[in-house]
Design a protein around this motif. Sequence first.
Motif, PDB file in Angstrom:
ATOM      1  N   GLY A 183      56.488  70.718  10.900  1.00 48.39           N
ATOM      2  CA  GLY A 183      55.166  70.862  10.310  1.00 48.39           C
ATOM      3  C   GLY A 183      55.105  70.729   8.812  1.00 48.39           C
ATOM      4  N   TYR A 184      56.171  70.237   8.185  1.00 47.73           N
ATOM      5  CA  TYR A 184      56.161  70.054   6.743  1.00 47.73           C
ATOM      6  C   TYR A 184      55.556  68.693   6.384  1.00 47.73           C
ATOM      7  N   LEU A 185      55.494  68.345   5.121  1.00 50.84           N
ATOM      8  CA  LEU A 185      54.601  67.285   4.650  1.00 50.84           C
ATOM      9  C   LEU A 185      54.775  65.948   5.379  1.00 50.84           C
ATOM     10  N   LEU A 186      56.013  65.468   5.517  1.00 48.45           N
ATOM     11  CA  LEU A 186      56.189  64.164   6.170  1.00 48.45           C
ATOM     12  C   LEU A 186      55.755  64.226   7.627  1.00 48.45           C
ATOM     13  N   HIS A 187      56.000  65.355   8.282  1.00 47.33           N
ATOM     14  CA  HIS A 187      55.518  65.554   9.652  1.00 47.33           C
ATOM     15  C   HIS A 187      53.995  65.632   9.664  1.00 47.33           C
ATOM     16  N   GLN A 188      53.400  66.263   8.660  1.00 47.20           N
ATOM     17  CA  GLN A 188      51.943  66.364   8.588  1.00 47.20           C
ATOM     18  C   GLN A 188      51.291  64.981   8.541  1.00 47.20           C
ATOM     19  N   PHE A 189      51.925  64.037   7.855  1.00 49.90           N
ATOM     20  CA  PHE A 189      51.394  62.674   7.836  1.00 49.90           C
ATOM     21  C   PHE A 189      51.557  61.995   9.192  1.00 49.90           C
ATOM     22  N   LEU A 190      52.618  62.323   9.927  1.00 43.09           N
ATOM     23  CA  LEU A 190      52.862  61.679  11.215  1.00 43.09           C
ATOM     24  C   LEU A 190      51.872  62.126  12.285  1.00 43.09           C
ATOM     25  N   SER A 191      51.499  63.384  12.286  1.00 45.57           N
ATOM     26  CA  SER A 191      50.715  63.929  13.389  1.00 45.57           C
ATOM     27  C   SER A 191      49.206  63.728  13.202  1.00 45.57           C
ATOM     28  N   PRO A 192      48.514  63.251  14.241  1.00 41.03           N
ATOM     29  CA  PRO A 192      47.050  63.121  14.149  1.00 41.03           C
ATOM     30  C   PRO A 192      46.342  64.465  14.097  1.00 41.03           C
ATOM     31  N   LEU A 193      47.047  65.555  14.393  1.00 42.65           N
ATOM     32  CA  LEU A 193      46.434  66.874  14.304  1.00 42.65           C
ATOM     33  C   LEU A 193      46.265  67.340  12.867  1.00 42.65           C
ATOM     34  N   SER A 194      47.082  66.833  11.964  1.00 39.01           N
ATOM     35  CA  SER A 194      47.017  67.246  10.556  1.00 39.01           C
ATOM     36  C   SER A 194      46.637  66.103   9.629  1.00 39.01           C
ATOM     37  N   ASN A 195      46.649  64.886  10.134  1.00 39.50           N
ATOM     38  CA  ASN A 195      46.333  63.706   9.331  1.00 39.50           C
ATOM     39  C   ASN A 195      45.026  63.095   9.836  1.00 39.50           C
ATOM     40  N   ARG A 196      43.965  63.297   9.087  1.00 41.68           N
ATOM     41  CA  ARG A 196      42.654  62.732   9.431  1.00 41.68           C
ATOM     42  C   ARG A 196      42.212  61.707   8.388  1.00 41.68           C
ATOM     43  N   ARG A 197      43.174  61.108   7.727  1.00 38.29           N
ATOM     44  CA  ARG A 197      42.860  60.143   6.676  1.00 38.29           C
ATOM     45  C   ARG A 197      42.243  58.877   7.277  1.00 38.29           C
ATOM     46  N   THR A 198      41.470  58.173   6.458  1.00 41.76           N
ATOM     47  CA  THR A 198      40.854  56.916   6.887  1.00 41.76           C
ATOM     48  C   THR A 198      41.370  55.729   6.074  1.00 41.76           C
ATOM     49  N   ASP A 199      42.396  55.980   5.245  1.00 43.19           N
ATOM     50  CA  ASP A 199      42.959  54.883   4.456  1.00 43.19           C
ATOM     51  C   ASP A 199      44.220  54.363   5.146  1.00 43.19           C
ATOM     52  N   GLY A 200      45.083  53.697   4.419  1.00 43.72           N
ATOM     53  CA  GLY A 200      46.279  53.096   4.988  1.00 43.72           C
ATOM     54  C   GLY A 200      47.345  54.076   5.411  1.00 43.72           C
ATOM     55  N   TYR A 201      47.129  55.372   5.168  1.00 41.11           N
ATOM     56  CA  TYR A 201      48.095  56.397   5.558  1.00 41.11           C
ATOM     57  C   TYR A 201      47.589  57.259   6.727  1.00 41.11           C
ATOM     58  N   GLY A 202      46.507  56.847   7.362  1.00 42.23           N
ATOM     59  CA  GLY A 202      45.968  57.627   8.467  1.00 42.23           C
ATOM     60  C   GLY A 202      45.404  56.742   9.560  1.00 42.23           C
ATOM     61  N   GLY A 203      45.152  57.363  10.704  1.00 44.25           N
ATOM     62  CA  GLY A 203      44.574  56.618  11.817  1.00 44.25           C
ATOM     63  C   GLY A 203      45.621  56.137  12.803  1.00 44.25           C
ATOM     64  N   SER A 204      45.997  54.879  12.709  1.00 39.04           N
ATOM     65  CA  SER A 204      46.948  54.286  13.645  1.00 39.04           C
ATOM     66  C   SER A 204      48.351  54.861  13.453  1.00 39.04           C
ATOM     67  N   LEU A 205      49.185  54.677  14.459  1.00 44.08           N
ATOM     68  CA  LEU A 205      50.579  55.125  14.351  1.00 44.08           C
ATOM     69  C   LEU A 205      51.272  54.445  13.176  1.00 44.08           C
ATOM     70  N   VAL A 206      51.040  53.155  13.018  1.00 41.79           N
ATOM     71  CA  VAL A 206      51.655  52.427  11.900  1.00 41.79           C
ATOM     72  C   VAL A 206      51.269  53.064  10.570  1.00 41.79           C
ATOM     73  N   ASN A 207      50.017  53.414  10.419  1.00 40.45           N
ATOM     74  CA  ASN A 207      49.564  54.019   9.167  1.00 40.45           C
ATOM     75  C   ASN A 207      50.132  55.423   8.981  1.00 40.45           C
ATOM     76  N   ARG A 208      50.179  56.209  10.048  1.00 36.22           N
ATOM     77  CA  ARG A 208      50.685  57.575   9.923  1.00 36.22           C
ATOM     78  C   ARG A 208      52.192  57.604   9.637  1.00 36.22           C
ATOM     79  N   MET A 209      52.906  56.560  10.028  1.00 35.39           N
ATOM     80  CA  MET A 209      54.336  56.474   9.728  1.00 35.39           C
ATOM     81  C   MET A 209      54.597  55.952   8.318  1.00 35.39           C
ATOM     82  N   ARG A 210      53.577  55.431   7.673  1.00 37.51           N
ATOM     83  CA  ARG A 210      53.769  54.693   6.427  1.00 37.51           C
ATOM     84  C   ARG A 210      54.465  55.503   5.335  1.00 37.51           C
ATOM     85  N   LEU A 211      54.022  56.735   5.090  1.00 37.55           N
ATOM     86  CA  LEU A 211      54.621  57.516   4.010  1.00 37.55           C
ATOM     87  C   LEU A 211      56.097  57.775   4.289  1.00 37.55           C
TER      88      LEU A 211
END
Length: 372
Positions: A183-211
């Motif tokens: 549940g730390y920051l890099l995991h927070q970007f991976l999970s759709p439960l904590s990542n509700r971004r609409t830019d290139g770092y959120g949404g699709s799996l590819v975007n959530r893995m980006r960081l």
Amino acid sequence: MSLLFSPIDLGPLRLSNRILVAPMCQYSSIDGCACDWHVQHWTNLALSGAGLLITEATAVEARGRISWGDLGLYDDATEAAFAQALATVRRWSPMPVGVQLAHAGRKASTHRPWEHGGGVIAPGAEHGWQVVAPSAMAYAEDQPLPEALDAAGIANIVRAFTDSARRATRLGLDLIELHAAHGYLLHQFLSPLSNRRTDGYGGSLVNRMRLLLEVFDAVKAAVPASMALGIRISATDWVDGGWDLEQSIALAKVLDARGCHFIHVSSGGLHPAQRIPVCPGFQVPFAEAIKREVTMPVVAVGMITAPQQAEAVLAEGQADAVGLARAMLFDPRWPWHAAAALGAQVAAPPQYMRCAPHGHGDLLLPMTGSAG
């Protein structure tokens, strides 16, 4: 011959056996700096006979510490303190030592676990600060909202991991593990439960893995080829609609293709609604599923406590190595006892050779490189 006590390569790093001391936070640092507690704790574990010691989650910036007592590697003072503690460990043990680089994100700014239940400290309160996250969503409803990282903030996170990796290289550490679990920051970007971004770092799996992939690529480019580089993930959030095994396998395949040297498979920690069916080896099936899909070594962890249990995980092809944490705190000589149970041999300081158990005189092999 015992598989547990056979050598393994994590990229450029050869381990004498497949027992890893997994990272364990000690919450005992002073302004992010290692102290006497770390000297005795690390040295004790480095004399255990395990193949590798990975020190605790080590923050890449001050606001990335879980608690105000957490270790850091983000400025000259924290680097110097780490170097001083590590020098003592190196004096007495040749065991390879790695560091887990981490950022707690929205799970930062807490009390130490034995104080006030480890609860969150609000910004502005003593020992508290403003935390950051992919989105302005707190871990729990009664906690202060984190600040959502903007593009510049994300770039600074990548830079912080890279700078800390360079410091780890200067320290002469043998391995870096990127912390993308619990549940730390890099995991927070991976999970759709904590990542509700609409830019290139959120949404699709590819975007959530980006960081995570940007951090991995930047660190890999910044450290020498002699530095082993791997990752720890939570294979599932244990919450419907969250990060899960299927996505973990997809991430593992991408990392494998990028030259990741190992993957350390844990689970959970992202959401308070998690329901974890805790039992011996409960996370091993995740490691096994990932191992079927990648060529890099896979490390299983989680309630692996008995030598025969650890040996079976390897013999049945479920993982390539095992990580032990709480079991090592309870029994810092666990590898010695495992070697005795499995008919193997283990390295020990020459000062301890006279304690070889009756009937196991050939169990202990003198460590090379430790002072006499």
